[in-house]
Scaffold this motif. Sequence first.
Motif, PDB file in Angstrom:
ATOM      1  N   ASN A 188       0.831  -1.212   0.000  1.00  0.00           N
ATOM      2  CA  ASN A 188       0.000   0.000   0.000  1.00  0.00           C
ATOM      3  C   ASN A 188       0.865   1.261   0.000  1.00  0.00           C
ATOM      4  N   SER A 189       1.814   1.334  -0.961  1.00  0.00           N
ATOM      5  CA  SER A 189       2.852   2.369  -0.913  1.00  0.00           C
ATOM      6  C   SER A 189       2.697   3.454  -1.963  1.00  0.00           C
ATOM      7  N   CYS A 190       1.629   3.430  -2.781  1.00  0.00           N
ATOM      8  CA  CYS A 190       1.506   4.407  -3.866  1.00  0.00           C
ATOM      9  C   CYS A 190       0.813   5.682  -3.406  1.00  0.00           C
ATOM     10  N   GLY A 191       0.935   6.716  -4.232  1.00  0.00           N
ATOM     11  CA  GLY A 191       0.459   8.045  -3.858  1.00  0.00           C
ATOM     12  C   GLY A 191      -0.958   8.364  -4.278  1.00  0.00           C
ATOM     13  N   GLN A 250      -3.832   4.712  -1.117  1.00  0.00           N
ATOM     14  CA  GLN A 250      -2.439   4.301  -1.298  1.00  0.00           C
ATOM     15  C   GLN A 250      -2.267   3.342  -2.483  1.00  0.00           C
ATOM     16  N   GLU A 251      -3.133   3.497  -3.499  1.00  0.00           N
ATOM     17  CA  GLU A 251      -3.038   2.682  -4.700  1.00  0.00           C
ATOM     18  C   GLU A 251      -2.500   3.516  -5.863  1.00  0.00           C
TER      19      GLU A 251
END
Length: 561
Positions: A368-371, A375-376
């Motif tokens: 769940n590390s995206c901006g 967090q997708e």
Amino acid sequence: MKFFTLHFIGLILLCSILPGQAAVRRHKFVLQESSHTRLCTNKTMLTINGQFPGPTIYARKGDLVIVDVYNQADHNITIHWHGVKMPRYPWSDGPEYVTQCPIRPGTKFSQRIVLSDEEGTLWWHAHSEWSRASVYGALIILPEKRNSYPFPKPHAEVPILLGEWWNSDVQEVMEEFLASGGDPNVSNAFLINGQPGDLYSCSRQDTFKVTVEFGKTYLLRMVNAVMNNIMFFKIANHNVTIVGSDGAYTKPLKSDYITISPGQTIDFLLEANQPPSHYYMASRVYASAGNFQNTTTTAIIEYKGNYTPPSSPFLPTFPDFNDTIASHNFTNKLRSLSNKKYPIEVPLNITNTLFFTLSINLRPCGNNSCGGPFQERLLASVNNLTMQLPKTDILQAYYKGISGIYETNFPINPPLSFNYTQNFVPRELWRPENGTDAIVLEYNSTVELVFQGTNTVSGIDHPMHIHGYSFYVVGSGFGNFDKNEDPKRYNLVDPPLMETIAVPRSGWTAIRFRANNPGVWFMHCHFERHVSWGMGMVFIVKNGKGPNEQMLPPPLDMPKC
């Protein structure tokens, strides 16, 4: 008639034209990195011939323009001639890995720009990654020598190019947002002819000015080269008369404001009929969703005469930044000139009916590390397919019969029907598939294509552009398209002929065209972040039977992958 030679245009190579005979015009474009200063910031950026914006090209209807593109920078580049149909010659159209491999550093490509029925204002721009932020310019196509404009002869003509400026390197902006999976950083300012205007103190002395005489009429040729925003445009205390869009004439339309999409052009007449003074022409964003730059760029209309200029020019008032109705209403009023000299040919018997949903999407990221939201990773799609560009261009693969580069099963309808414009679309409908897919059209077939916006993740307008074709915009509206009722209200008499059209937020737009230009042609949203997220697809139009209905062979210097 005289033409303004603006400081950013540079040398324009014009050839004389013999009566009844088209000319061949040759230009040299050198891609290089050069230093430019705006907003008190000096940075090195990609330019053509060192100019920002790039050189304006003038030609006449039906001319052949040859542009020798020399890449002396350290970036790959392609150049697209936006709105030029390139009949039977997609080889110079320009989109990277669709119709050509990029022009690599230290190499050259001679592009043949084949003009046909276009007349008015078009433009050219880079079509590789985000290079078009600084690599763009106007392409002005005058009537044939023996013809005149279908409106009173203007006293002078002025190109107006809307653009924008990042204080940082735009390549880094692109790489950062693609890596993060979120929205890109917004620019630091919008521009008119390369200048943000005197609302920015560092740029006051360089604000673009147009000098006019009371009682005279001027033709302004406007291009929206902004990367990610539809723009409102106004001139304080003045109405304007729109007479053309996207290289075609329109019925005269009087308005006190203009809405213009990225990729679109608008030709309009300005009558200098106000008390001599200084007046701002200005542009600010229309944004129905997403991050945006909320500042105003200005230039000055400066009347000749003996008077005391105001300490600050008159500034126009704009619709609200999110006024979707104002944006749609302006575009919806455009009509083709549609007379004996400028006839239209709207296809009536349709052989291909296509329904394309336009969506913003999400895909889970590791840890769940995206901006993006939740967090997708943000993506975009047409009929739930996110386009993946290959590493060998599709045109070469099609022409040479190379397998494995693309598929020909792009869906003509979305894979699932739902309430596309409901306020909250269930999250399970936000997931796209990947693909490098095309639709194959028979030569001379007729196409009706309905673009349907969806509210997956977030509803937003989509300025859709098709390469190789102009199309008739026969209808538009809000909500979900009703295939039984909405076609009853189509305009089949004088719809505007365009090649970029804004599909309204939570709405739909219907277009028609005849597939009579063989080749491989890209279709995509002209918001740069959306096409980077994958909102695009390809049409392949097959050869006809006659010798003049077949794609011409490629040039010998075609760039190689």
